[in-house]
Write a protein that holds these residues in place. Structure first.
Motif, PDB file in Angstrom:
ATOM      1  N   TYR A  87     -17.578  -7.421 -40.930  1.00 39.65           N
ATOM      2  CA  TYR A  87     -16.766  -6.700 -40.098  1.00 39.65           C
ATOM      3  C   TYR A  87     -16.459  -4.600 -40.376  1.00 39.65           C
ATOM      4  O   TYR A  87     -15.694  -3.925 -39.767  1.00 39.65           O
ATOM      5  N   GLU A 106     -18.656 -13.432 -38.274  1.00 41.18           N
ATOM      6  CA  GLU A 106     -18.891 -12.039 -38.535  1.00 41.18           C
ATOM      7  C   GLU A 106     -17.686 -12.115 -40.317  1.00 41.18           C
ATOM      8  O   GLU A 106     -16.966 -12.295 -40.793  1.00 41.18           O
ATOM      9  N   SER A 127     -13.288 -12.837 -41.560  1.00 40.20           N
ATOM     10  CA  SER A 127     -14.197 -12.633 -42.228  1.00 40.20           C
ATOM     11  C   SER A 127     -14.178 -13.274 -43.979  1.00 40.20           C
ATOM     12  O   SER A 127     -15.470 -13.491 -43.987  1.00 40.20           O
TER      13      SER A 127
END
Length: 324
Positions: free
Chosen positions: A275, A270, A92
């Motif tokens: 996240y 993401e 992420s």
């Protein structure tokens, strides 16, 4: 018998000054009370919904808690160790940085070119064009994300229809393909917040005196020469500030990304905020302690960017003083 009227007693200048100071003090205190009376609702709401969650997240990051039970088990820095050991967290982080590299240069450069065009006094309807380009900024980001899902729908979306009109055989699933989803979201983000960066550049361009442009034209400088040797050097201090503001802004794309892709497909979009949201609210068993640790790390990352912003402001002020 005539009645004698005595004159009023003389007032010493010191008494008048004391009375004036006392009256001004009373007015100042009354004005201060009114200011705090109007500020109190904002201060209370800001403390409850901004300051308290920030402070509480530091405590939650040190405990194991699912957000539902009353029991909270203190685990120290174990949550931080788990976050730093999670490959998905670093994925992420990488996606967030890639998103920033896609968005920030496009917003800065394209908005500069458009701002230079809209800053020209010879352009007709320039105020109308400024308003049109700024309109996406004031629209709700979540609504934009939902609408863009329809726009990029591979079956019946307007963008698919446009591609078919150009000769494409079938629509491309821009948001459903892990190879194109992040770039598509970045393009939408640039369009959404393009206007605010344009306003920054317009404000910077208007600090350059028109006499300098006129003198450069009299000396025979062309459009490219004026931009390279006059406009660009004078905009350098503003470039630092605008770059840092834009980079910091790209770290807060949760609402657009969540409504457009939800972090998918296959976690390809993401970003860090999604996240954190996934572990705090979307997991089958929420892990608020784990999510809070990730949020604290993300906050520290943003604080570093804020420190860079402060440094850029100092450099910009020095540059302006040297130019003046």
């Amino acid at each position: 018998m005539a009645r004698t009227i005595s004159p009023p007693p003389a007032v010493a200048p010191t008494d008048l000054a004391t009375s004036g100071r006392r009256r001004r003090g009373i007015d100042t205190r009354r004005q201060t009370l009114w200011i705090w009376a109007f500020l109190t609702p904002t201060v209370v709401l800001y403390g409850l919904y901004t300051l308290y969650p920030i402070v509480a997240s530091y405590w939650y990051s040190l405990v194991e808690w699912n957000g539902f039970s009353s029991g909270q088990r203190f685990v120290g820095i174990s949550n931080y160790q788990a976050v730093l050991a999670d490959p998905a967290f670093w994925s992420s982080v990488r996606i967030t940085l890639v998103f920033m590299l896609l968005v920030a240069p496009a917003r800065i450069l394209l908005s500069l070119l458009l701002a230079m065009l809209l800053n020209s006094p010879k352009l007709p309807l320039r105020n109308l064009f400024r308003t049109v380009y700024f309109l996406p900024v004031v629209t709700t980001t979540a609504i934009v994300g939902v609408v863009m899902q329809f726009v990029f729908d591979p079956a019946s979306g307007p963008f698919t229809a446009f591609l078919k009109a150009l000769g494409a055989d079938s629509g491309i699933d821009f948001l459903g393909d892990s190879g194109t989803a992040l770039a598509t979201a970045a393009a939408v983000y640039v369009w959404k917040f393009f206007g605010i960066t344009m306003v920054y550049w317009l404000a910077a361009l208007q600090t350059i005196p028109a006499d300098l442009y006129e003198a450069a034209r009299i000396d025979g400088a062309g459009a490219f020469g004026i931009f390279r040797y006059l406009t660009l050097p004078l905009l350098m201090p503003f470039l630092l500030i605008i770059t840092v503001l834009t980079v910091e802004d790209t770290f807060h794309a949760f609402d657009l990304m969540q409504t457009m892709t939800g972090g998918g497909p296959f976690f390809s979009t993401e970003i860090i905020e999604i996240y954190i949201y996934r572990w705090a609210f979307s997991a089958s068993i929420p892990q608020l302690g784990f999510a809070s640790a990730a949020a604290v790390l993300f906050g520290l990352f943003v604080m570093v960017v804020g420190a860079l912003q402060a440094w850029a402001l100092v450099v910009a002020r020095r540059g302006r003083k040297e130019l003046s």
